[in-house]
Design a protein around this motif. Structure first.
Motif, PDB file in Angstrom:
ATOM      1  N   LYS A 192      -0.804 -14.233 -44.927  1.00 34.15           N
ATOM      2  CA  LYS A 192      -0.257 -12.886 -44.796  1.00 34.15           C
ATOM      3  C   LYS A 192       0.082 -12.303 -46.169  1.00 34.15           C
ATOM      4  O   LYS A 192       0.722 -12.949 -46.993  1.00 34.15           O
ATOM      5  CB  LYS A 192       1.003 -12.919 -43.928  1.00 34.15           C
ATOM      6  CG  LYS A 192       1.607 -11.541 -43.660  1.00 34.15           C
ATOM      7  CD  LYS A 192       2.822 -11.641 -42.755  1.00 34.15           C
ATOM      8  CE  LYS A 192       3.428 -10.263 -42.483  1.00 34.15           C
ATOM      9  NZ  LYS A 192       4.620 -10.334 -41.604  1.00 34.15           N
ATOM     10  N   GLY A 193      -0.377 -11.089 -46.395  1.00 35.67           N
ATOM     11  CA  GLY A 193      -0.082 -10.429 -47.659  1.00 35.67           C
ATOM     12  C   GLY A 193      -0.975 -10.855 -48.807  1.00 35.67           C
ATOM     13  O   GLY A 193      -0.770 -10.435 -49.947  1.00 35.67           O
TER      14      GLY A 193
ATOM     15  N   GLU B  10       7.254 -10.518 -49.867  1.00 28.72           N
ATOM     16  CA  GLU B  10       7.793  -9.276 -49.326  1.00 28.72           C
ATOM     17  C   GLU B  10       6.890  -8.768 -48.218  1.00 28.72           C
ATOM     18  O   GLU B  10       5.784  -9.279 -48.011  1.00 28.72           O
ATOM     19  CB  GLU B  10       7.949  -8.225 -50.420  1.00 28.72           C
ATOM     20  CG  GLU B  10       6.692  -7.920 -51.207  1.00 28.72           C
ATOM     21  CD  GLU B  10       6.967  -6.973 -52.353  1.00 28.72           C
ATOM     22  OE1 GLU B  10       8.014  -6.319 -52.343  1.00 28.72           O
ATOM     23  OE2 GLU B  10       6.124  -6.870 -53.263  1.00 28.72           O
ATOM     24  N   GLN B  11       7.347  -7.778 -47.495  1.00 35.27           N
ATOM     25  CA  GLN B  11       6.590  -7.247 -46.374  1.00 35.27           C
ATOM     26  C   GLN B  11       5.374  -6.473 -46.877  1.00 35.27           C
ATOM     27  O   GLN B  11       5.529  -5.484 -47.591  1.00 35.27           O
ATOM     28  CB  GLN B  11       7.470  -6.331 -45.517  1.00 35.27           C
ATOM     29  CG  GLN B  11       6.831  -5.884 -44.218  1.00 35.27           C
ATOM     30  CD  GLN B  11       6.483  -7.049 -43.293  1.00 35.27           C
ATOM     31  OE1 GLN B  11       7.182  -8.057 -43.259  1.00 35.27           O
ATOM     32  NE2 GLN B  11       5.405  -6.913 -42.559  1.00 35.27           N
ATOM     33  N   PRO B  12       4.161  -6.924 -46.528  1.00 38.57           N
ATOM     34  CA  PRO B  12       2.964  -6.222 -47.006  1.00 38.57           C
ATOM     35  C   PRO B  12       2.919  -4.788 -46.485  1.00 38.57           C
ATOM     36  O   PRO B  12       3.284  -4.513 -45.343  1.00 38.57           O
ATOM     37  CB  PRO B  12       1.812  -7.054 -46.419  1.00 38.57           C
ATOM     38  CG  PRO B  12       2.414  -8.384 -46.113  1.00 38.57           C
ATOM     39  CD  PRO B  12       3.833  -8.107 -45.729  1.00 38.57           C
ATOM     40  N   GLN B  13       2.484  -3.874 -47.335  1.00 37.15           N
ATOM     41  CA  GLN B  13       2.316  -2.472 -46.969  1.00 37.15           C
ATOM     42  C   GLN B  13       1.361  -1.836 -47.960  1.00 37.15           C
ATOM     43  O   GLN B  13       0.796  -2.522 -48.812  1.00 37.15           O
ATOM     44  CB  GLN B  13       3.664  -1.746 -46.965  1.00 37.15           C
ATOM     45  CG  GLN B  13       4.454  -1.899 -48.255  1.00 37.15           C
ATOM     46  CD  GLN B  13       5.835  -1.312 -48.151  1.00 37.15           C
ATOM     47  OE1 GLN B  13       5.986  -0.101 -48.212  1.00 37.15           O
ATOM     48  NE2 GLN B  13       6.852  -2.155 -47.994  1.00 37.15           N
ATOM     49  N   ALA B  14       1.141  -0.536 -47.843  1.00 36.59           N
ATOM     50  CA  ALA B  14       0.191   0.151 -48.710  1.00 36.59           C
ATOM     51  C   ALA B  14       0.514  -0.103 -50.175  1.00 36.59           C
ATOM     52  O   ALA B  14       1.624   0.167 -50.626  1.00 36.59           O
ATOM     53  CB  ALA B  14       0.209   1.645 -48.423  1.00 36.59           C
TER      54      ALA B  14
ATOM     55  N   ARG C 242       1.003  -2.855 -51.685  1.00 31.05           N
ATOM     56  CA  ARG C 242       1.937  -3.952 -51.947  1.00 31.05           C
ATOM     57  C   ARG C 242       1.477  -5.208 -51.213  1.00 31.05           C
ATOM     58  O   ARG C 242       1.300  -5.203 -49.992  1.00 31.05           O
ATOM     59  CB  ARG C 242       3.348  -3.568 -51.512  1.00 31.05           C
ATOM     60  CG  ARG C 242       4.410  -4.626 -51.799  1.00 31.05           C
ATOM     61  CD  ARG C 242       5.797  -4.093 -51.512  1.00 31.05           C
ATOM     62  NE  ARG C 242       6.161  -3.024 -52.430  1.00 31.05           N
ATOM     63  CZ  ARG C 242       7.285  -2.325 -52.344  1.00 31.05           C
ATOM     64  NH1 ARG C 242       8.140  -2.582 -51.389  1.00 31.05           N
ATOM     65  NH2 ARG C 242       7.542  -1.372 -53.219  1.00 31.05           N
TER      66      ARG C 242
ATOM     67  N   ARG D 299      -3.303  -1.296 -56.636  1.00 27.12           N
ATOM     68  CA  ARG D 299      -2.906   0.091 -56.432  1.00 27.12           C
ATOM     69  C   ARG D 299      -3.883   1.056 -57.102  1.00 27.12           C
ATOM     70  O   ARG D 299      -4.232   2.097 -56.546  1.00 27.12           O
ATOM     71  CB  ARG D 299      -1.492   0.320 -56.950  1.00 27.12           C
ATOM     72  CG  ARG D 299      -0.440  -0.429 -56.146  1.00 27.12           C
ATOM     73  CD  ARG D 299       0.974  -0.124 -56.613  1.00 27.12           C
ATOM     74  NE  ARG D 299       1.959  -0.749 -55.731  1.00 27.12           N
ATOM     75  CZ  ARG D 299       3.261  -0.494 -55.769  1.00 27.12           C
ATOM     76  NH1 ARG D 299       3.731   0.360 -56.658  1.00 27.12           N
ATOM     77  NH2 ARG D 299       4.087  -1.102 -54.948  1.00 27.12           N
TER      78      ARG D 299
ATOM     79  N   GLU E 264      -6.950   1.130 -55.007  1.00 22.15           N
ATOM     80  CA  GLU E 264      -6.706   1.885 -53.773  1.00 22.15           C
ATOM     81  C   GLU E 264      -6.790   3.391 -54.014  1.00 22.15           C
ATOM     82  O   GLU E 264      -7.386   4.126 -53.207  1.00 22.15           O
ATOM     83  CB  GLU E 264      -5.330   1.527 -53.208  1.00 22.15           C
ATOM     84  CG  GLU E 264      -5.015   2.223 -51.890  1.00 22.15           C
ATOM     85  CD  GLU E 264      -3.713   1.759 -51.270  1.00 22.15           C
ATOM     86  OE1 GLU E 264      -3.100   2.546 -50.530  1.00 22.15           O
ATOM     87  OE2 GLU E 264      -3.304   0.608 -51.522  1.00 22.15           O
TER      88      GLU E 264
END
Length: 433
Positions: free
Chosen positions: A22-23, A128-132, A134, A322, A325
């Motif tokens: 994950k992540g 940390e919590q994966p997101q756009a 990150r 980033r 992206e």
């Protein structure tokens, strides 16, 4: 038949499917041109500004980050990946500045120059919590200037390096957000004012910020919660509390940026998330995106926090995922660098044996040749050659091997002719021109 179907269904439930953690992501061949571009761009920018490459271990002692980043930060409190060892407390590095500072003193890198200018391109790890934009494993290109005086020109140069990186990567309309967070002399008075302000609004801020009030009030300015940001808008501004030296330093930095004609925006509440920063801090944003592509600042106290010496320093890091992206979102494509222009087709075992020798000969002449040894039919190999959009297809069959010849097919106009194997290299070079 029904029993067979039932067995297949049951076995499919038991089947284990592996996937990336994950992540963390696989960088697939289709994305490699973007990554090659980022690696090359990092090297080119570094060399043009006289930075030297440094690579540190992916694993470091946890204490390096606990002392340098700050024990009350999110990174130390929640995001470090600890590695089980038989001895010291080790972690996968969450950032690279502290390890570079450690290496600077451990190996006496001040001899490289005063200051020493170092750069890296490496993976970091944060739980940390994966997101756009990150991920738990993410790559950074970084530029560090260590040693010498705390001269504002190095602040400006570091910001310039990061901005030029994004500019050369074809990021359009990027803007620098910049602030000064003062020094050990003037910052404490501001922090007391900040704490007093937020205590009056304690019931209106999120639970995380309520905890930060007692541990690190400066981090309150980092919070992305909408209610906290609304309260923050009325908070004291640190620029009003800077000492004369810090004011003069920041004024000089802005004068250099003006001279360079770099677009910047004063961001009075920008503090960055690491405790080792002092004076200048900055982030760079692309138009239409709410995450920073690059950021950094001055960290004159880091070496003292690590208890390894004293050194003025300034640095910047760029989030590679980033940047990619943003490029993809803007419709940028990155074709394969130097794709093969020749496809070698074999028909029969004799031709297949000859193929590797021919590919070696072409390689020695700096001509990339593609092939599909797993296919045997002429039709299927021609189809692949067409899909790869090569200029020429070389067709070698048993008849050609016996006659020491080869067929050269022009893939654009579908014409072909037979030439001697001795002249094929000369003929291919002429046609590729």
């Amino acid at each position: 038949m029904p029993k067979a179907l039932k067995k297949t269904k049951e076995s499919s439930k038991k089947k284990s499917v592996f996937h990336s953690p994950k992540g963390m992501r696989d960088i697939l061949p289709i994305d490699q041109p973007f990554w090659e571009k980022m690696r090359q761009l990092t090297k080119d920018i570094a060399e043009s500004f006289n930075f030297l490459r440094i690579d540190t271990p992916v694993m470091e002692m946890a204490e390096i980050f606990e002392r340098g980043i700050g024990e009350e930060t999110e990174i130390i409190g929640k995001q470090m990946f600890f590695v089980k060892t038989k001895g010291e407390r080790m972690v996968l590095r969450p950032e690279e500045t502290a390890p570079v500072m450690r290496a600077y003193f451990e190996h006496g890198l001040s001899r490289l120059g005063h200051p020493a200018k170092l750069y890296y391109f490496a993976p970091m790890f944060r739980y940390e919590q994966p997101q756009a934009g990150r991920f738990r494993q993410f790559y950074q290109a970084g530029f560090e200037i260590i040693g010498g005086e705390s001269d504002p020109i190095y602040d400006a140069e570091t910001i310039l390096v990061a901005y030029r990186f994004l500019q050369d990567a074809k990021i359009r309309n990027a803007t620098i957000h910049i602030n000064s967070i003062g020094c050990h002399k003037c910052r404490p008075a501001y922090v007391r004012k900040l704490e007093s302000y937020f205590r009056k609004n304690q019931k209106k801020i999120c639970k995380n910020c309520q905890g930060r009030l007692d541990t690190n009030p400066l981090r309150l300015l980092d919070c992305k919660d909408e209610d906290c940001q609304a309260i923050r808008s009325g908070a004291p501004v640190i620029l009003d509390y800077l000492c004369e030296n810090c004011k003069a330093h920041f004024k000089k930095v802005l004068e250099y940026l003006d001279e360079l004609k770099l677009p910047y925006l004063m961001d009075s509440y920008l503090v960055r998330g690491l405790d080792y920063y002092n004076r200048t801090v900055f982030e760079i944003y692309a138009e239409g995106f709410n995450f920073a592509l690059a950021g950094g600042g001055r960290y004159d106290y880091l070496a003292e926090m690590l208890k390894i010496g004293k050194a003025a320093a300034m640095g910047a890091s760029i989030g590679i995922e980033r940047v990619i992206e943003v490029l993809k979102a803007s419709g940028k494509t990155m074709p394969m660098k130097n794709p093969p222009k020749v496809f070698l087709i074999h028909i029969g075992d004799a031709a297949k044996k000859k193929s590797l020798v021919m590919i070696e000969e072409f390689r020695n002449n700096n001509i990339r040749v593609s092939e599909s040894f797993g296919r045997e039919s002429l039709k299927s190999q021609l189809r692949i050659a067409d899909k790869e959009k090569v200029d020429l297809a070389l067709i070698l069959g048993q008849k050609e091997v016996f006659e020491e010849s080869i067929i050269i097919r022009d893939m654009k106009n579908s014409t072909q002719e037979t030439v001697s194997l001795k002249k094929v290299m000369e003929e291919v070079k002429k046609r590729l021109k």
